[in-house]
Design a protein around this motif. Structure first.
Motif, PDB file in Angstrom:
ATOM      1  N   ASP A 167     -30.621   3.769 -44.752  1.00 15.61           N
ATOM      2  CA  ASP A 167     -30.565   3.089 -46.045  1.00 15.61           C
ATOM      3  C   ASP A 167     -29.537   3.787 -46.937  1.00 15.61           C
ATOM      4  N   VAL A 168     -29.079   3.051 -47.960  1.00 17.82           N
ATOM      5  CA  VAL A 168     -28.247   3.649 -49.007  1.00 17.82           C
ATOM      6  C   VAL A 168     -28.917   3.348 -50.335  1.00 17.82           C
TER       7      VAL A 168
ATOM      8  N   LEU B  10     -26.891  12.167 -46.672  1.00 19.03           N
ATOM      9  CA  LEU B  10     -26.040  12.858 -47.638  1.00 19.03           C
ATOM     10  C   LEU B  10     -26.474  12.424 -49.031  1.00 19.03           C
ATOM     11  N   THR B  11     -26.638  13.371 -49.939  1.00 24.47           N
ATOM     12  CA  THR B  11     -26.994  13.003 -51.309  1.00 24.47           C
ATOM     13  C   THR B  11     -25.935  13.548 -52.267  1.00 24.47           C
TER      14      THR B  11
ATOM     15  N   VAL C 211     -18.552  17.007 -56.345  1.00 27.52           N
ATOM     16  CA  VAL C 211     -17.504  16.534 -55.454  1.00 27.52           C
ATOM     17  C   VAL C 211     -17.831  17.009 -54.032  1.00 27.52           C
ATOM     18  N   HIS C 212     -18.077  16.028 -53.164  1.00 25.76           N
ATOM     19  CA  HIS C 212     -18.354  16.335 -51.763  1.00 25.76           C
ATOM     20  C   HIS C 212     -17.142  15.951 -50.931  1.00 25.76           C
ATOM     21  N   ALA C 213     -16.828  16.789 -49.966  1.00 28.17           N
ATOM     22  CA  ALA C 213     -15.744  16.420 -49.044  1.00 28.17           C
ATOM     23  C   ALA C 213     -16.326  16.245 -47.656  1.00 28.17           C
ATOM     24  N   ILE C 214     -15.890  15.168 -46.996  1.00 26.69           N
ATOM     25  CA  ILE C 214     -16.238  15.008 -45.580  1.00 26.69           C
ATOM     26  C   ILE C 214     -14.967  15.188 -44.773  1.00 26.69           C
TER      27      ILE C 214
ATOM     28  N   THR D 190     -27.686   9.235 -58.826  1.00 29.02           N
ATOM     29  CA  THR D 190     -27.768   9.794 -57.481  1.00 29.02           C
ATOM     30  C   THR D 190     -27.420   8.724 -56.455  1.00 29.02           C
ATOM     31  N   LEU D 191     -26.552   9.068 -55.527  1.00 29.20           N
ATOM     32  CA  LEU D 191     -26.269   8.186 -54.393  1.00 29.20           C
ATOM     33  C   LEU D 191     -26.796   8.884 -53.143  1.00 29.20           C
ATOM     34  N   GLU D 192     -27.791   8.241 -52.538  1.00 30.49           N
ATOM     35  CA  GLU D 192     -28.393   8.865 -51.369  1.00 30.49           C
ATOM     36  C   GLU D 192     -28.138   8.026 -50.114  1.00 30.49           C
TER      37      GLU D 192
END
Lengths: 256, 482
Positions: free
Chosen positions: A64-65, A27-28, A34-37, A3-5
């Protein structure tokens, strides 16, 4: 499963830390997604991806990341890379005199412990297999990284590196910029090949057209440093139809 | 394999100093206790020279040559009107001009003393390369500790021995050219070398013989305050070919060490000589070397020269293009780290029609390192059809690094072609970030960028040397970033 949060992230240029460009983005992304911004130019999309990768020009002033629950903000860019974060650059740097084969070999060697040596035979076998998969000519690897490359070649070089380094998360910054439709298709095909349960992707794009070829699970719209709308792939189509101006009116009350 | 003896540790203060300026020279940072059977003591007088000549049981003409050279050396001022004043810090009185282990050169690997084998081991010479040493002449301090000319080379009539032996056993071959390409009075340091020279390689290749295997020598300084003054003379008779390689690493000492060699090459009609050097001197060594070749008609001399380390290196390999259609080439790589000054370049003296020369120089300055390119190309008016191509590129790693270029190209007459290109580039932050994003540490990224910069030149080195070069650059870059 990783997970990348990105949590309430605020980012500014290092030289002007009091003028944030990204103004609180959350954003998680999970493996396999696949997320698109999307969003107009200058809304902080690229800044977001560079800041997550640790580019020295940017400073994180808030939020934070987290990678699998642990903050990566104290990590050097190379530590973040080895931890599994890959940034496909909008404008990849040239590395004169260093062949793609040697560059990738050094990058993989850097992931091994001290005293461990990359198996050269195995390396070339895997390199050639990935190149076949991505339909890249073998002569390509003896060229110096990005030196004198066309826009399309640069992007394919990025995809090849991504294929070889097998990151947990790929942040793809305007992968479609500067590409004609044929090159775009080739690059999109590459990304689709790499898509799978082990990889999370954050696709940054200005245009809807890339999303015709790489169909996202989630679409976020970024405007003035914030994510103002999230949805599924239909949001991208809606945006295409109505244009970004529609957002300005949509989001105006929320901003004020 | 036996465990290595503890290398002598530098004192704590020095170690702290080294850490502060960020130099990692650990590859060459060790020394072993050695009993020196012969030692000329400190300082330089006529007695020192007589002592050296006596120990070597030299012919009277050589003693005369040495004594004349000593006079020249004492009379000549330091070249500080154009070179750095750092030369003034050399204390000639404190230097030991000769010491040897009193050994005869060894014939087989088994006969080489364990200590010396250990030194090679510590240098990280790979197993494969140690096999190579079977065909190698390695200089351990003043005398060749190991010398084994491959049988096949000897069968071809090639003479490959150290300077003392060669002048004693084959004066008829070597005396003719000894000190002729580089006269004693060429400069103060060639005069010094001529007075106290010891060791080095003398090679003669008979007409038409092409030596397939490169001849090698490893040099090493291993005594405090000890200057090394080897003397090399390579004569390639008509139509013959040879490649000679030398590599150096030196242990680090607390006081300055002087290395001042003279290398003379003679390529007779149609002969080809390639001379390759990779050096990694400790950061307190003055490396002041005179290298020059003489190329007769249709002959070709190529210097490939790579300088890493040392406090000050001054070296300008040259070719005198004496015969028609002779060709000269210098390819040089210099890396100057903090506290180091690489003052290198090339000389091309055109002295016949249709002669061609090429100079390609690449320098890298790291931290406060300073790289200077000094070139001299001379084409006189009465000649025709001469060509020179000079290219010098400098790479700066940090904003406080320094590079200077002094290309002196003198072309008289209008029947010649010369071309000069120079560039200065910097490793950009963007490039380093790009590489870091692929997982390389900052130091790894730097060393890859540097290796890329010199890649086209490094490819001209024999395989094992380009590997060694890459390793040396990695070591240098490790210490150069925060």
């Amino acid at each position: 499963m990783h997970t990348l949060e990105i949590r309430d992230l605020v980012v500014a240029l290092t030289e002007t830390p009091d003028k944030p460009i990204v103004k609180g983005v959350s954003l998680t992304i999970k493996s396999g997604e696949v997320h698109a911004i999307m969003g107009p130019n200058g809304t902080g999309k690229s800044t977001l991806s560079k800041a997550v990768a640790g580019h020295p020009d940017y400073t994180i002033t808030g939020g934070d990341v987290l990678l699998d629950g642990n903050s990566i903000l104290e990590m050097e860019p190379d530590e973040r890379a080895r931890a599994g974060i890959f940034l496909a650059f909008q404008y990849p740097s040239e590395v004169p005199g260093v062949s793609i084969a040697n560059f990738l070999r050094a990058a993989l060697q850097a992931r091994l412990g001290e005293g461990e040596d990359l198996d050269a035979v195995g390396y070339y076998k895997s390199l050639y297999a990935k190149m076949d998969m991505l339909k890249i000519d073998r002569k390509f690897t003896s060229r110096a990284v990005n030196e004198g490359f066309s826009g399309g070649e640069k992007k394919r070089c990025e995809i090849l590196q991504m294929a070889m380094l097998e990151p947990a998360f790929a942040l793809m910054d305007e992968t479609d910029s500067g590409l004609d439709i044929d090159a775009l298709k080739i690059v999109a095909e590459g990304v689709n090949q790499l898509r799978g349960p082990k990889l999370g992707v954050l696709l940054i794009t200005h245009y809807q057209r890339l999303l015709n070829h790489i169909v996202p699970d989630h679409v976020h719209v970024m405007y003035d440093g914030r994510i103002v709308k999230s949805g599924d792939k239909t949001l991208a189509l809606e945006l295409e139809e109505k244009g970004y101006d529609w957002l300005k009116t949509e989001t105006a009350p929320a901003v004020s | 394999m036996q465990p290595l003896e503890q290398p002598t540790a530098p004192d704590a203060q020095e170690a702290a100093q080294a850490a502060a300026i960020g130099i990692d020279q650990s590859a060459g940072d060790f020394s072993y206790d050695i009993k020196y059977d012969y030692d000329a003591g400190n300082g330089l007088t006529e007695n020192t020279v007589r002592y050296i000549s006596a120990v070597k049981k030299e012919a009277p003409w050589i003693l005369d040559f040495r004594l004349n050279a000593l006079k020249t050396f004492l009379a000549k001022p330091l070249p500080t009107h154009w070179a750095t004043r750092d030369l003034e810090n050399i204390d000639f009185e404190k230097i030991r001009y000769y010491l040897a282990q009193g050994q005869k050169p060894k014939r087989t690997w088994d006969e080489v003393p364990e200590d010396i084998k250990k030194t090679f081991e510590r240098l990280g010479i790979p197993e494969q390369e140690r096999k190579y040493l079977a065909g190698v002449e390695a200089q351990f301090d003043s005398e060749a500790a190991y010398s084994n000319v491959k049988e096949i080379v000897a069968k071809q009539g090639v003479i490959f021995m150290n300077s003392t032996e060669a002048l004693r056993e084959h004066p008829e071959i070597f005396r003719k050219w000894f000190g002729k390409v580089i006269p004693t009075s060429d400069n103060k340091f060639s005069a010094l070398n001529s007075a106290v020279f010891s060791g080095g390689s003398f090679i003669y290749v008979p007409p038409g013989v092409k030596v397939a295997q490169p001849l090698q020598a490893y040099f090493r300084i291993n005594a405090e305050n000890f200057g090394q003054f080897e003397r090399t003379l390579i004569i390639c008779d008509e139509g013959s070919e040879v490649t000679y390689m030398e590599g150096c690493t030196a242990p680090k000492f607390s006081t300055a060490t002087l290395h001042s060699a003279v290398v003379e090459l003679v390529a007779l009609k149609g002969a080809k000589i390639q001379y390759i050097t990779v050096q990694n001197w400790a950061s307190n060594v003055y490396n002041l070397v005179t290298k020059r070749g003489l190329a007769q008609e249709d002959a070709e001399i190529k210097w490939i020269d790579c300088n890493i380390g040392s406090r000050l290196t001054m070296k300008y390999p040259g070719v005198v293009l004496k015969g028609r259609r002779a060709r000269g080439e210098v390819i040089s790589i210099a890396l100057a780290n903090d506290g180091q000054h690489q003052d290198t370049g090339a000389k091309m003296i055109h002295a016949a029609d249709e002669t061609t020369s090429t100079i390609v120089s690449k320098s890298i300055s790291v931290g406060q390192g300073r790289a200077t390119y000094r070139g001299q190309v001379y084409i006189p008016k009465h000649l025709k059809g001469c060509k020179n191509n000079t290219e010098c590129d400098a790479l700066l790693i940090n904003t406080n690094s320094r590079t200077d270029t002094y290309p002196a190209i003198t072309v008289r007459g209008d029947k010649h072609a010369t071309q000069h290109e120079a560039s200065v580039s910097k490793v950009s932050e963007e490039m380093i970030f790009y590489m870091q994003q692929r997982g390389l540490t900052e130091a790894q990224a730097m060393s890859l960028a540097v290796n890329g910069f010199i890649n086209d030149l490094a490819n001209q080195f024999p395989m094992e040397y380009s590997v060694e070069l890459k390793r040396l650059i990695e070591l240098e870059m490790e210490g150069s970033v925060g």
